[in-house]
Design an enzyme around this catalytic site. Sequence first.
Site, PDB file in Angstrom:
ATOM      1  N   CYS A   1       0.865  -1.184   0.000  1.00 47.61           N
ATOM      2  CA  CYS A   1       0.000   0.000   0.000  1.00 47.61           C
ATOM      3  C   CYS A   1       0.899   1.231   0.000  1.00 47.61           C
ATOM      4  O   CYS A   1       1.715   1.406   0.919  1.00 47.61           O
ATOM      5  CB  CYS A   1      -0.858  -0.027   1.259  1.00 47.61           C
ATOM      6  SG  CYS A   1      -1.881   1.428   1.506  1.00 47.61           S
TER       7      CYS A   1
ATOM      8  N   CYS B   1      -0.991   3.684  -6.581  1.00 51.06           N
ATOM      9  CA  CYS B   1      -1.805   3.101  -5.506  1.00 51.06           C
ATOM     10  C   CYS B   1      -2.059   1.673  -5.940  1.00 51.06           C
ATOM     11  O   CYS B   1      -2.356   1.425  -7.124  1.00 51.06           O
ATOM     12  CB  CYS B   1      -3.126   3.865  -5.375  1.00 51.06           C
ATOM     13  SG  CYS B   1      -4.379   2.994  -4.393  1.00 51.06           S
TER      14      CYS B   1
HETATM   15  N1  DGL Z   1      -3.925   0.604  -1.838  1.00 53.88           N
HETATM   16  C1  DGL Z   1      -3.544   1.775  -1.154  1.00 53.88           C
HETATM   17  C2  DGL Z   1      -2.348   2.443  -1.819  1.00 53.88           C
HETATM   18  O1  DGL Z   1      -1.574   1.794  -2.446  1.00 53.88           O
HETATM   19  C3  DGL Z   1      -4.556   2.843  -0.862  1.00 53.88           C
HETATM   20  C4  DGL Z   1      -5.831   2.432  -0.391  1.00 53.88           C
HETATM   21  C5  DGL Z   1      -6.677   3.360   0.400  1.00 53.88           C
HETATM   22  O2  DGL Z   1      -6.832   4.545   0.120  1.00 53.88           O
HETATM   23  O3  DGL Z   1      -7.198   2.770   1.309  1.00 53.88           O
HETATM   24  O4  DGL Z   1      -2.158   3.630  -1.681  1.00 53.88           O
END
Ligand code: DGL
Length: 254
Positions: free
Chosen positions: A70, A182
């Site tokens: 993440c 993301c």
């Molecule tokens: N998957 C997360 C990232 O790579 C973000 C997810 C979220 O905003 O919860 O930034």
Amino acid sequence: MKLGFFDSGIGGLTVLAESLRLLPAENYLYMADTKHVPYGTKSKEEVRAFVFEAVEKMIEQGIDALVIACNTATSIAINELRERYSFPIVGMEPAVKPAVEMNRNTGKRVLVFATPLTLKQPKYYALVSRVDENGIVDSLPMPELVQYCESLQFDRQVMGEYFRAKLSPYDLNNYGIIVLGCTHYPFYTDILRDILPPHIEIINGNAGTVRRLSALLNRYGIETGLGQGNVTFTCTGGEEAYIEKMKMALSLLR
Ligand code: DGL
């Protein structure tokens, strides 16, 4: 040996899918923070607390290395996580550096999609100012996209319209690469491919992250290749239905 993968939701599965390709014979624990997803529209303090709470739960279940799959959680908590725990920890950052290098002689710009929180962090500013000597990087927050993804909104027309609206202020002739900063966003690579001009490349940092994981395991002397390639899914809210959703979402990526 168990490798932990953590994300706020299903986004980290795009990294796990890559890891299952490069490191197929490991045992994986995948944790989604269903109690608190999405992270990217919340405050830094909230997200920091959520990440530590979830990582503690993963440690209770026994992990030998951790991937913070993440970008948002990494930008908030990676330094503190590394200070607190002694096992290997791999984080993620938007693939701005490879994008700038790939684009160096094309005269085109780079557009980075990420969550509002990632784009606000000093870590992101530091990354861009380190690698973007010629000022070719622009950043576009996508505050709604994680929620679309979490609700499995993959309708080509609905999402095509969303992306077209987001991109309408930009002259795409000036851009050569879009960086998906993301881990949820690679679920939309095909839809983006359909609406973007063919000269624009779409990249993400997932393969690079898994290569770093593999190198780090080596450096720590952790032997790979001895597991069964199985994945245990868990989530902070403990919802059975969400575990089924994760399995289904991972199958979309393989
Ligand atoms: N998957 C997360 C990232 O790579 C973000 C997810 C979220 O905003 O919860 O930034």
